[in-house]
Enzyme design. Structure first.
Site, PDB file in Angstrom:
ATOM      1  N   ILE A 149      32.515  41.730  26.434  1.00 33.25           N
ATOM      2  CA  ILE A 149      32.289  42.671  27.537  1.00 33.25           C
ATOM      3  C   ILE A 149      32.811  44.064  27.170  1.00 33.25           C
ATOM      4  O   ILE A 149      32.123  45.069  27.375  1.00 33.25           O
ATOM      5  CB  ILE A 149      32.925  42.142  28.846  1.00 33.25           C
ATOM      6  CG1 ILE A 149      32.225  40.820  29.227  1.00 33.25           C
ATOM      7  CG2 ILE A 149      32.807  43.158  29.973  1.00 33.25           C
ATOM      8  CD1 ILE A 149      32.906  40.039  30.340  1.00 33.25           C
ATOM      9  N   ASP A 168      42.621  46.255  20.362  1.00 33.32           N
ATOM     10  CA  ASP A 168      42.334  44.822  20.305  1.00 33.32           C
ATOM     11  C   ASP A 168      42.849  44.335  18.960  1.00 33.32           C
ATOM     12  O   ASP A 168      42.307  44.684  17.909  1.00 33.32           O
ATOM     13  CB  ASP A 168      40.822  44.572  20.431  1.00 33.32           C
ATOM     14  CG  ASP A 168      40.489  43.083  20.589  1.00 33.32           C
ATOM     15  OD1 ASP A 168      41.151  42.251  19.925  1.00 33.32           O
ATOM     16  OD2 ASP A 168      39.579  42.763  21.359  1.00 33.32           O
ATOM     17  N   ASP A 253      38.170  44.832  40.521  1.00 28.81           N
ATOM     18  CA  ASP A 253      37.274  43.737  40.935  1.00 28.81           C
ATOM     19  C   ASP A 253      37.999  42.399  41.028  1.00 28.81           C
ATOM     20  O   ASP A 253      37.484  41.461  41.624  1.00 28.81           O
ATOM     21  CB  ASP A 253      36.128  43.631  39.906  1.00 28.81           C
ATOM     22  CG  ASP A 253      35.076  42.591  40.289  1.00 28.81           C
ATOM     23  OD1 ASP A 253      34.617  42.618  41.450  1.00 28.81           O
ATOM     24  OD2 ASP A 253      34.717  41.754  39.435  1.00 28.81           O
ATOM     25  N   GLU A 258      43.332  35.747  44.950  1.00 28.30           N
ATOM     26  CA  GLU A 258      42.051  36.076  45.566  1.00 28.30           C
ATOM     27  C   GLU A 258      41.774  35.096  46.704  1.00 28.30           C
ATOM     28  O   GLU A 258      41.921  33.883  46.484  1.00 28.30           O
ATOM     29  CB  GLU A 258      40.948  36.035  44.506  1.00 28.30           C
ATOM     30  CG  GLU A 258      41.163  37.107  43.432  1.00 28.30           C
ATOM     31  CD  GLU A 258      40.094  37.122  42.336  1.00 28.30           C
ATOM     32  OE1 GLU A 258      39.196  36.258  42.353  1.00 28.30           O
ATOM     33  OE2 GLU A 258      40.173  37.996  41.471  1.00 28.30           O
ATOM     34  N   HIS A 276      35.572  40.390  43.340  1.00 32.89           N
ATOM     35  CA  HIS A 276      35.236  39.603  42.134  1.00 32.89           C
ATOM     36  C   HIS A 276      33.717  39.448  41.984  1.00 32.89           C
ATOM     37  O   HIS A 276      33.189  38.338  41.982  1.00 32.89           O
ATOM     38  CB  HIS A 276      35.937  38.231  42.206  1.00 32.89           C
ATOM     39  CG  HIS A 276      36.116  37.592  40.860  1.00 32.89           C
ATOM     40  ND1 HIS A 276      37.198  36.828  40.538  1.00 32.89           N
ATOM     41  CD2 HIS A 276      35.340  37.596  39.732  1.00 32.89           C
ATOM     42  CE1 HIS A 276      37.090  36.375  39.291  1.00 32.89           C
ATOM     43  NE2 HIS A 276      35.961  36.842  38.794  1.00 32.89           N
ATOM     44  N   LEU A 277      33.056  40.612  41.860  1.00 33.97           N
ATOM     45  CA  LEU A 277      31.587  40.618  41.809  1.00 33.97           C
ATOM     46  C   LEU A 277      31.028  40.847  40.406  1.00 33.97           C
ATOM     47  O   LEU A 277      29.815  40.979  40.246  1.00 33.97           O
ATOM     48  CB  LEU A 277      31.039  41.737  42.723  1.00 33.97           C
ATOM     49  CG  LEU A 277      31.264  41.589  44.213  1.00 33.97           C
ATOM     50  CD1 LEU A 277      30.568  42.721  44.968  1.00 33.97           C
ATOM     51  CD2 LEU A 277      30.718  40.245  44.715  1.00 33.97           C
ATOM     52  N   GLY A 278      31.916  40.910  39.397  1.00 31.90           N
ATOM     53  CA  GLY A 278      31.455  41.252  38.045  1.00 31.90           C
ATOM     54  C   GLY A 278      30.274  40.422  37.571  1.00 31.90           C
ATOM     55  O   GLY A 278      29.360  40.935  36.911  1.00 31.90           O
ATOM     56  N   ALA A 279      30.268  39.137  37.907  1.00 30.95           N
ATOM     57  CA  ALA A 279      29.198  38.261  37.412  1.00 30.95           C
ATOM     58  C   ALA A 279      28.158  37.971  38.486  1.00 30.95           C
ATOM     59  O   ALA A 279      27.280  37.130  38.290  1.00 30.95           O
ATOM     60  CB  ALA A 279      29.813  36.948  36.940  1.00 30.95           C
TER      61      ALA A 279
HETATM   62  P1  NAD Z   1      36.010  37.865  24.930  1.00 27.14           P
HETATM   63  O1  NAD Z   1      36.795  36.679  24.553  1.00 27.14           O
HETATM   64  O2  NAD Z   1      34.669  38.063  24.340  1.00 27.14           O
HETATM   65  O3  NAD Z   1      36.845  39.192  24.671  1.00 27.14           O
HETATM   66  C1  NAD Z   1      38.213  39.305  24.951  1.00 27.14           C
HETATM   67  C2  NAD Z   1      38.819  40.230  23.924  1.00 27.14           C
HETATM   68  O4  NAD Z   1      40.188  40.406  24.248  1.00 27.14           O
HETATM   69  C3  NAD Z   1      38.760  39.672  22.491  1.00 27.14           C
HETATM   70  O5  NAD Z   1      38.137  40.591  21.623  1.00 27.14           O
HETATM   71  C4  NAD Z   1      40.216  39.457  22.122  1.00 27.14           C
HETATM   72  O6  NAD Z   1      40.470  39.735  20.772  1.00 27.14           O
HETATM   73  C5  NAD Z   1      40.889  40.481  23.026  1.00 27.14           C
HETATM   74  N1  NAD Z   1      42.308  40.211  23.214  1.00 27.14           N
HETATM   75  C6  NAD Z   1      42.950  39.015  23.288  1.00 27.14           C
HETATM   76  N2  NAD Z   1      44.275  39.202  23.408  1.00 27.14           N
HETATM   77  C7  NAD Z   1      44.463  40.548  23.420  1.00 27.14           C
HETATM   78  C8  NAD Z   1      45.613  41.367  23.525  1.00 27.14           C
HETATM   79  N3  NAD Z   1      46.852  40.841  23.606  1.00 27.14           N
HETATM   80  N4  NAD Z   1      45.438  42.701  23.522  1.00 27.14           N
HETATM   81  C9  NAD Z   1      44.204  43.253  23.428  1.00 27.14           C
HETATM   82  N5  NAD Z   1      43.082  42.523  23.292  1.00 27.14           N
HETATM   83  C10 NAD Z   1      43.212  41.191  23.306  1.00 27.14           C
HETATM   84  O7  NAD Z   1      35.925  37.821  26.535  1.00 27.14           O
HETATM   85  P2  NAD Z   1      34.874  38.579  27.465  1.00 27.14           P
HETATM   86  O8  NAD Z   1      33.708  37.697  27.694  1.00 27.14           O
HETATM   87  O9  NAD Z   1      34.656  39.945  26.951  1.00 27.14           O
HETATM   88  O10 NAD Z   1      35.692  38.598  28.844  1.00 27.14           O
HETATM   89  C11 NAD Z   1      36.716  39.526  29.048  1.00 27.14           C
HETATM   90  C12 NAD Z   1      37.394  39.268  30.396  1.00 27.14           C
HETATM   91  O11 NAD Z   1      36.475  39.467  31.465  1.00 27.14           O
HETATM   92  C13 NAD Z   1      37.949  37.845  30.586  1.00 27.14           C
HETATM   93  O12 NAD Z   1      39.187  37.952  31.250  1.00 27.14           O
HETATM   94  C14 NAD Z   1      36.933  37.195  31.532  1.00 27.14           C
HETATM   95  O13 NAD Z   1      37.468  36.140  32.262  1.00 27.14           O
HETATM   96  C15 NAD Z   1      36.591  38.388  32.407  1.00 27.14           C
HETATM   97  N6  NAD Z   1      35.323  38.307  33.152  1.00 27.14           N
HETATM   98  C16 NAD Z   1      35.349  38.753  34.446  1.00 27.14           C
HETATM   99  C17 NAD Z   1      34.158  38.758  35.160  1.00 27.14           C
HETATM  100  C18 NAD Z   1      34.151  39.212  36.585  1.00 27.14           C
HETATM  101  O14 NAD Z   1      33.429  38.634  37.373  1.00 27.14           O
HETATM  102  N7  NAD Z   1      34.888  40.227  36.955  1.00 27.14           N
HETATM  103  C19 NAD Z   1      32.963  38.318  34.558  1.00 27.14           C
HETATM  104  C20 NAD Z   1      33.003  37.884  33.242  1.00 27.14           C
HETATM  105  C21 NAD Z   1      34.200  37.884  32.533  1.00 27.14           C
HETATM  106  C1  MLT Z   2      34.079  34.747  34.735  1.00 24.66           C
HETATM  107  O1  MLT Z   2      35.155  34.512  34.191  1.00 24.66           O
HETATM  108  O2  MLT Z   2      32.999  34.381  34.257  1.00 24.66           O
HETATM  109  C2  MLT Z   2      34.087  35.555  35.975  1.00 24.66           C
HETATM  110  O3  MLT Z   2      35.299  35.595  36.584  1.00 24.66           O
HETATM  111  C3  MLT Z   2      32.929  35.407  36.862  1.00 24.66           C
HETATM  112  C4  MLT Z   2      32.877  34.301  37.834  1.00 24.66           C
HETATM  113  O4  MLT Z   2      32.834  33.156  37.481  1.00 24.66           O
HETATM  114  O5  MLT Z   2      32.784  34.590  39.003  1.00 24.66           O
END
Ligand code: NAD
Ligand code: MLT
Length: 308
Positions: A149, A168, A253, A258, A276-279
């Site tokens: 992301i 990262d 978000d 929550e 929590h609307l990201g997805a």
């Molecule tokens: P990902 O695993 O692809 O990327 C996470 C990145 O964080 C990796 O590149 C990893 O190297 C890095 N990382 C790990 N530890 C770290 C640290 N100490 N310092 C800096 N970087 C570090 O995951 P993603 O799919 O990109 O998801 C990212 C986040 O978004 C997760 O927390 C996921 O749960 C969240 N998410 C939220 C929503 C939402 O609805 N708001 C939707 C999807 C994902």
């Molecule tokens: C996720 O980790 O994929 C997100 O928090 C989205 C969700 O499931 O609502």
């Protein structure tokens, strides 16, 4: 075999499961109710609502797989599941574009006070001078966590002519160069960035990665976004930074608890928030449901899981 779906799942995912198994959709179960029901099932499919605790895992007599239709598995006791030989799978790619787009939407809304101006106009006020914004063009965006992301956010922000700094520890300099991103420490980023966005998982290392010490280093016009997980930014420190105008705004978000009705953030005037609307897009919900359903079919039919 029987599958329990305990959070809302898109029709496309349910159809795949129903072609192979008996599927019960029972949402909003308490931990006790889930403990009572789980012994009947071979698979459990969840989103972020269901808490798959050790107690639930221990009660599961036949469970072979927990499928999380989304990225984060922080609502599953993975250690307890692993001890019992239960596979935990997620859908790591299905919602990444939606989460990245939501982050950009939050950044633009922050830059132009969209939420506050909307609220003001709807309460029949015409406050043009109150909502002076800033351009994102030419500004610096700090990305903490440059995974799926974070990288998509960086790419989109470059399209808005923003300069990207990132932290990262698992991204090589070569990859950063390819992406046109400058890697720096968190401390350096927070000093330089106009906008900061976090995209790490919530771990021991990332909990409170942005705390009072980091807010103290930020510019007074800095704006911060969290569309990843509650707790990566310390909520008390953020509320304090907003209430004392240490920074200009935040868009959040995700929260430690929550719904976050007891969060110190809720009353901050320069905070905008979504539940929590990201997805939460049609596309992402189809993608994650189909992906997890296919994994469950594969595992229950004796195959392997791709995302375990
Ligand atoms: P990902 O695993 O692809 O990327 C996470 C990145 O964080 C990796 O590149 C990893 O190297 C890095 N990382 C790990 N530890 C770290 C640290 N100490 N310092 C800096 N970087 C570090 O995951 P993603 O799919 O990109 O998801 C990212 C986040 O978004 C997760 O927390 C996921 O749960 C969240 N998410 C939220 C929503 C939402 O609805 N708001 C939707 C999807 C994902
Ligand atoms: C996720 O980790 O994929 C997100 O928090 C989205 C969700 O499931 O609502």
């Amino acid at each position: 075999m029987k599958v329990l779906v305990s959070d809302p799942l898109s029709e496309q995912g349910l159809t795949i499961l129903q072609q192979h198994f008996t599927v019960d959709v029972l949402t909003g179960l308490s931990e006790e109710e889930l403990v009572e029901k789980i012994p009947e099932y071979d698979a459990l499919v969840i989103r972020s609502g269901t808490q798959v605790t050790r107690k639930v895992i221990e009660a599961a007599d036949k469970l072979k797989i927990v499928g999380r239709a989304g990225v984060g598995v922080d609502n599953v006791d993975v250690e307890a599941a692993t001890e019992k030989g239960i596979i935990v799978v997620n859908a790591p790619e299905g919602n990444m574009l939606s989460a990245a787009e939501h982050t950009i939407a939050m950044m633009m809304a922050l830059a132009r006070n969209v939420a506050q101006a909307n609220e003001s106009l709807k309460s029949k006020k015409w406050e043009r001078s109150k909502f002076m914004g800033v351009e994102v063009n030419g500004k610096t965006l700090g990305v903490i966590g440059l995974g799926r992301i974070g990288a998509e956010v960086a790419k989109r922000a470059q399209g808005l002519n923003m300069n990207i700094l990132a932290y990262d520890p698992f991204v090589s300099d070569e990859r950063a160069k390819e992406m046109g991103v400058t890697m720096m420490s968190v401390q350096e980023i927070v000093k330089l960035a106009d906008f900061i966005t976090v995209h790490t998982p919530l771990t021991k290392e990332t909990r409170n990665i942005i705390d009072a010490e980091e807010f103290a280093l930020m510019k007074s016009n800095a704006r911060i976004i969290n569309c990843a997980r509650g707790g990566i930014i310390n909520e008390e420190a953020l509320a304090d930074a907003l209430n004392t105008n240490k920074i200009a705004g935040a868009a959040i978000d995700v929260f430690v608890n929550e719904p976050p009705f007891d969060s110190p953030l809720i009353d901050c005037k320069t905070l905008i928030a979504t539940p929590h609307l990201g997805a939460s897009t049609e596309e992402a919900q189809i993608n994650v449901a189909v992906s997890v359903a296919e994994e469950v079919v594969s595992v229950l039919n004796g195959g392997t899981a791709k995302s375990a």
